[in-house]
Design an enzyme around this catalytic site. Structure first.
Site, mmCIF file in Angstrom:
data_model
loop_
_atom_site.group_PDB
_atom_site.id
_atom_site.type_symbol
_atom_site.label_atom_id
_atom_site.label_comp_id
_atom_site.label_asym_id
_atom_site.label_seq_id
_atom_site.Cartn_x
_atom_site.Cartn_y
_atom_site.Cartn_z
ATOM 1 N N ARG A 117 -4.501 3.706 -3.024
ATOM 2 C CA ARG A 117 -3.030 4.293 -3.110
ATOM 3 C C ARG A 117 -2.104 2.981 -3.649
ATOM 4 N NH1 ARG A 117 -2.313 8.893 1.276
ATOM 5 N NH2 ARG A 117 -1.651 10.350 -0.370
ATOM 6 N N GLN A 122 -0.820 5.899 -9.014
ATOM 7 C CA GLN A 122 0.222 6.840 -8.115
ATOM 8 C C GLN A 122 0.141 8.194 -8.968
ATOM 9 O OE1 GLN A 122 4.110 5.335 -7.920
ATOM 10 N NE2 GLN A 122 3.748 4.890 -5.565
ATOM 11 N N ASP A 125 -2.759 10.189 -7.675
ATOM 12 C CA ASP A 125 -2.950 10.485 -6.116
ATOM 13 C C ASP A 125 -2.772 11.866 -5.850
ATOM 14 O OD1 ASP A 125 -2.686 10.632 -3.409
ATOM 15 O OD2 ASP A 125 -0.995 8.936 -3.477
ATOM 16 N N SER A 128 -1.554 12.917 -2.574
ATOM 17 C CA SER A 128 -0.131 13.166 -2.519
ATOM 18 C C SER A 128 0.375 14.254 -3.206
ATOM 19 C CB SER A 128 0.410 12.094 -3.067
ATOM 20 O OG SER A 128 0.354 10.847 -2.400
ATOM 21 N N TYR A 224 -1.919 3.672 5.765
ATOM 22 C CA TYR A 224 -2.304 4.623 6.771
ATOM 23 C C TYR A 224 -2.067 4.235 8.159
ATOM 24 C CZ TYR A 224 -4.563 6.716 3.251
ATOM 25 O OH TYR A 224 -5.009 7.518 1.831
HETATM 26 P P1 NAD Z 1 -2.092 11.165 6.260
HETATM 27 O O1 NAD Z 1 -2.023 12.677 5.835
HETATM 28 O O2 NAD Z 1 -3.322 10.119 6.383
HETATM 29 O O3 NAD Z 1 -1.203 11.144 7.877
HETATM 30 C C1 NAD Z 1 0.021 11.768 7.752
HETATM 31 C C2 NAD Z 1 0.809 11.157 8.727
HETATM 32 O O4 NAD Z 1 0.589 11.265 9.925
HETATM 33 C C3 NAD Z 1 1.055 9.698 8.537
HETATM 34 O O5 NAD Z 1 2.259 9.354 8.080
HETATM 35 C C4 NAD Z 1 0.722 9.011 9.695
HETATM 36 O O6 NAD Z 1 1.154 7.810 10.124
HETATM 37 C C5 NAD Z 1 0.874 10.228 10.857
HETATM 38 N N1 NAD Z 1 0.188 10.051 11.944
HETATM 39 C C6 NAD Z 1 -0.978 9.635 12.350
HETATM 40 N N2 NAD Z 1 -1.372 9.786 13.579
HETATM 41 C C7 NAD Z 1 -0.419 9.908 14.355
HETATM 42 C C8 NAD Z 1 0.323 10.088 15.715
HETATM 43 N N3 NAD Z 1 -0.409 9.955 16.698
HETATM 44 N N4 NAD Z 1 1.469 10.684 15.914
HETATM 45 C C9 NAD Z 1 2.343 10.741 14.634
HETATM 46 N N5 NAD Z 1 2.219 10.559 13.563
HETATM 47 C C10 NAD Z 1 0.704 10.066 13.220
HETATM 48 O O7 NAD Z 1 -0.879 10.297 5.439
HETATM 49 P P2 NAD Z 1 -0.503 10.560 3.992
HETATM 50 O O8 NAD Z 1 0.509 11.421 3.927
HETATM 51 O O9 NAD Z 1 -1.607 10.644 3.374
HETATM 52 O O10 NAD Z 1 0.069 8.893 3.553
HETATM 53 C C11 NAD Z 1 -0.363 7.847 4.288
HETATM 54 C C12 NAD Z 1 0.389 6.739 3.767
HETATM 55 O O11 NAD Z 1 -0.115 6.323 2.204
HETATM 56 C C13 NAD Z 1 1.666 6.678 3.693
HETATM 57 O O12 NAD Z 1 2.071 5.378 4.170
HETATM 58 C C14 NAD Z 1 2.356 6.939 2.296
HETATM 59 O O13 NAD Z 1 3.503 6.366 2.152
HETATM 60 C C15 NAD Z 1 1.097 6.299 1.550
HETATM 61 N N6 NAD Z 1 1.195 6.607 0.393
HETATM 62 C C16 NAD Z 1 1.135 5.627 -0.651
HETATM 63 C C17 NAD Z 1 1.019 5.817 -2.121
HETATM 64 C C18 NAD Z 1 1.120 4.637 -3.067
HETATM 65 O O14 NAD Z 1 1.629 3.980 -2.871
HETATM 66 N N7 NAD Z 1 0.504 5.180 -4.358
HETATM 67 C C19 NAD Z 1 0.961 7.210 -2.438
HETATM 68 C C20 NAD Z 1 0.992 8.074 -1.273
HETATM 69 C C21 NAD Z 1 0.863 7.788 -0.026
#
Ligand code: NAD
Length: 374
Positions: A117, A122, A125, A128, A224
């Protein structure tokens, strides 16, 4: 080079890996595209639309590169030619049997969920793009199931207060659920263990729920969340139970890659909610954030409606497929040079997404999950 698209066979899977528009663009770029008859049907793309775009109808597993959505079944792996390339969601951290079978078959496989990621990737992804769909749909399910309005209304028959919605986990799906619930007029709060998301939550017009967990930040590698310790989880559940009791709807999306979803909503929290309240548990797929969730079902417990939808992205197959197809197109752009397959394993994205190659499992996480030792 030939790219082929099978018809998805997993139960309930209505998405397709390439939509006609993207198939047409690949054809314009000099690739041959073969689409299995009926592949786009579930997403409302008839065979004729692919043909118009320049794709051929034929065996979906015949391509030099086979592009799929869901992980292949054992039968489908048997249809892949040795040495062919497979691109799709492969669940490398949990579907070890599939991964082993792909290695044994001599398939070079790339998992969409393993694409690093990083900014450059992006556009590829798919976690996302599909989480965006799920988050949107989750908010709609909550609004649909709730026997109350989401927005505040002032009518001749009286004033209706807006619904209070709590979103747990503010990753991609959670942020989209917040935005959608806000558009419907709900008052939204959200919580995440990564403090970096506070600003994002607030920019969507929601409030960051402060829990006194004594936790600095739980962000780990790759942005993450890390798994919380047992004590931290226990404290979180207790603090949340009280807040959840004040909500009309909870949309939970908390996940930690490769692990069971954290348990955030206890039976006691459900009991604390007023009758007719709703929980939409997007984490149902990985065990659920709510103790009372039954994956794949909508149940009523303690007079609270608890929905545990599975594969929600497939419930909006047209746009989910369009976005996914663009992710795939973008990845293929890295795999092709002058119309020929050219895999550069020095490239961080290609190397990171590769799960099996030359008969071996090469992805670290997948190796660990499959119990392969060095
Ligand atoms: P995910 O589906 O793995 O998890 C969903 C959310 O649950 C996350 O925000 C996580 O922090 C939260 N979580 C985990 N345990 C928890 C708890 N006990 N209580 C409350 N919340 C909890 O996450 P995702 O949507 O796939 O995204 C993960 C990360 O990747 C984010 O930081 C996102 O910004 C990042 N991301 C980066 C890019 C990029 O740069 N290309 C693209 C997409 C996402």
């Amino acid at each position: 080079m030939n790219v082929s698209v099978p018809k998805e066979t997993a139960a309930g899977e209505r998405r397709v890996a390439l939509v006609p528009e993207v198939a047409g663009r690949l054809v314009q770029d000099g690739l041959e595209v073969t689409v299995e008859s009926g592949a786009g049907e579930g997403a409302h793309h008839p065979d004729a639309a692919y043909e118009e775009a320049g794709a051929r109808s034929g065996d979906g597993f015949s391509g030099d590169v086979v592009v799929k959505v869901a992980p292949p079944s054992a039968d489908e792996i048997g249809r892949l030619a040795e040495g062919s390339v497979l691109v799709g969601f492969l669940q490398p951290l949990t579907a070890s049997e599939t991964i082993r079978a792909l290695a044994d078959r001599g398939v070079t496989s790339f998992a969409m969920e393993a694409i690093p990621r990083i900014t450059r990737a992006q556009s590829m992804d798919a976690l996302s793009s599909q989480a965006t769909v799920s988050g949107y749909r989750a908010a709609l399910i909550a609004a649909q199931e709730l026997p109350r309005f989401f927005p505040m209304l002032t009518t001749a028959a009286g004033t209706v207060r807006p619904a209070k919605v709590l979103v747990l986990g503010a990753g991609v799906a959670g942020l989209q659920a917040i935005a959608t619930a806000r558009r419907l007029g709900a008052v939204v709060q959200a919580f995440d263990v990564r403090s970096a998301v506070k600003e994002q939550i607030e920019s969507l017009g929601a409030r960051f729920l402060e829990l006194d967990m004594g936790l600095e930040d739980a962000e780990a590698a790759g942005g993450y969340a890390r798994a919380l310790t047992d004590e931290e989880q226990q404290r979180q559940r207790e603090l949340l139970a009280e807040e959840i009791g004040k909500m009309d709807a909870v949309i939970s999306t908390a996940a930690v890659p490769g692990r069971r979803a954290p348990l955030l909503v206890t039976e006691q929290a459900v009991k604390n909610m007023s009758p007719g309240s709703v929980i939409v548990d997007l984490a149902a797929e990985t065990g659920g954030n709510c103790e009372l969730t039954e994956p794949g079902e909508t149940v009523v417990k303690e007079d609270v409606i608890i929905a545990g939808p599975l594969n929600l992205a497939a419930s909006m197959p047209d746009h989910a497929s369009s976005l996914y197809a663009r992710n795939v197109q973008s990845l293929l752009g890295l795999m092709v040079a002058d119309g020929e397959l050219s895999l550069d394993f020095e490239d961080e994205v290609i190397a990171g997404a590769c799960i099996t190659r030359d008969g071996q499992i090469v992805h670290e996480g997948a190796k660990q999950a499959a119990g392969v030792t060095a």
